[in-house]
Scaffold this motif. Structure first.
Motif, PDB file in Angstrom:
ATOM      1  N   LEU A   1       2.120   1.730  -3.515  1.00 29.62           N
ATOM      2  CA  LEU A   1       1.027   2.226  -4.358  1.00 29.62           C
ATOM      3  C   LEU A   1       0.773   3.706  -4.101  1.00 29.62           C
TER       4      LEU A   1
ATOM      5  N   GLN B   1       0.824  -1.201   0.000  1.00 26.92           N
ATOM      6  CA  GLN B   1       0.000   0.000   0.000  1.00 26.92           C
ATOM      7  C   GLN B   1       0.865   1.262   0.000  1.00 26.92           C
TER       8      GLN B   1
ATOM      9  N   TYR C   1      -8.784  -8.091  -6.275  1.00 24.63           N
ATOM     10  CA  TYR C   1      -7.421  -8.620  -6.363  1.00 24.63           C
ATOM     11  C   TYR C   1      -6.667  -8.449  -5.048  1.00 24.63           C
ATOM     12  N   SER C   2      -6.929  -7.358  -4.344  1.00 25.52           N
ATOM     13  CA  SER C   2      -6.291  -7.148  -3.043  1.00 25.52           C
ATOM     14  C   SER C   2      -6.731  -8.223  -2.053  1.00 25.52           C
TER      15      SER C   2
ATOM     16  N   TRP D   1     -12.066   0.195  -9.679  1.00 29.24           N
ATOM     17  CA  TRP D   1     -11.688   0.154  -8.261  1.00 29.24           C
ATOM     18  C   TRP D   1     -12.172  -1.146  -7.608  1.00 29.24           C
TER      19      TRP D   1
ATOM     20  N   PHE E   1      -9.803  -3.792  -8.378  1.00 25.03           N
ATOM     21  CA  PHE E   1      -8.618  -3.658  -7.520  1.00 25.03           C
ATOM     22  C   PHE E   1      -8.885  -4.247  -6.135  1.00 25.03           C
ATOM     23  N   GLU E   2     -10.072  -3.965  -5.569  1.00 19.15           N
ATOM     24  CA  GLU E   2     -10.412  -4.499  -4.241  1.00 19.15           C
ATOM     25  C   GLU E   2     -10.440  -6.028  -4.268  1.00 19.15           C
TER      26      GLU E   2
END
Length: 269
Positions: free
Chosen positions: A54, A51, A163-164, A157, A160-161
């Motif tokens: 990023l 994080q 994959y996180s 987004w 992205f969440e």
């Protein structure tokens, strides 16, 4: 280094905070064996490490944007952008505000729709004022385009969440039952309930974008100045604007000095 100095002081401070978080997390990871850290704590450190990287990249994006497009992002917009990213990643993820403050996630998704809508209008106006552009959008089509832009960004987004959560065992999509942590602990929700957070986020994102689209439509129809007139300036235009301001200030100083000289002469006489 010269390009880095083009960032605002606020952006540079946040960047160095991210670097400090990165170094601290890296050192703790290297010492995890000696400190006998649990698997969950190691996973959390890796998550914070990623994080911080990023966030550092996001802070530097305005520099890459300027280099690629030769357009200058105004200081106010850059500060708002960095503040929002900090609210999402530093406070939301690293400081776990998403878990500690129940409305934090809803606030940011609504704000993201509003900010993306404003940024969309800035992009449209920047393209619209280009001498090479022959297409001018109507108020209705501009508003529709803004809404699609906001929804597309919200969709990305959510990817992205996902994959996180998949890679780091986090709980960004709130797929765990209440009491589940950001470390993948807890019982996963099943069926319709598992989609609740994703659908709520997309709807709040839509709401923020819709508010800006409606506001922009009314503003353009009434031909008022506001977000629908905001545009980015090129590097040359920015320099010319700064030179014009300096010349204006010099004229004011010269006029003031002339006035003071006249007053001195009148007093002497």
């Amino acid at each position: 280094m010269k390009r880095f100095k083009k960032l605002t002081i606020f952006s540079r401070i946040v960047f160095f905070i991210c670097i400090a978080i990165f170094i601290t997390s890296l050192v703790l990871l290297c010492l995890s064996g000696q400190m006998k850290m649990s698997r969950e704590n190691i996973s959390r450190l890796i998550f914070i490490l990623c994080q911080s990287i990023l966030m550092s990249v996001l802070i530097l994006l305005p520099l890459f944007f300027r280099r690629l497009t030769h357009l200058v992002i105004p200081t106010s917009i850059e500060i708002v952008y960095v503040v929002f990213c900090s609210m999402c990643l530093i406070l939301g993820e690293m400081a776990e505000f998403y878990d500690k403050i129940f409305w934090w996630d809803s606030l940011l998704h609504t704000l993201s729709g509003v900010l993306l809508g404003i940024f969309g209008y800035i992009l449209i106006n920047t393209i619209d004022k280009s001498p090479h552009n022959s297409i001018h959008l109507t108020p209705f089509f501009s508003s529709c385009l803004i809404l699609m832009f906001v929804m597309a960004a919200g969709y990305l987004w959510e990817i992205f969440e996902w994959y996180s959560d998949e890679l780091f065992g986090s709980n960004m999509q709130r797929y765990l039952e209440e009491g589940g942590t950001t470390l993948g602990q807890g019982t996963p929700l099943v069926g319709h309930a598992a989609l609740g957070d994703t659908m709520k986020d997309l709807q709040l994102n839509l709401l923020g974008g819709l508010l800006i689209a409606i506001h922009g439509y009314i503003e353009m129809k009434r031909k008022k100045n506001g977000i629908t007139n905001m545009a980015l300036l090129t590097v040359e235009e920015t320099k010319a604007s700064e030179v014009a301001k300096l010349e204006e200030e010099a004229k004011k100083v010269e006029a003031l000095e002339s006035l003071e000289a006249k007053e001195d002469n009148s007093q002497n006489n």
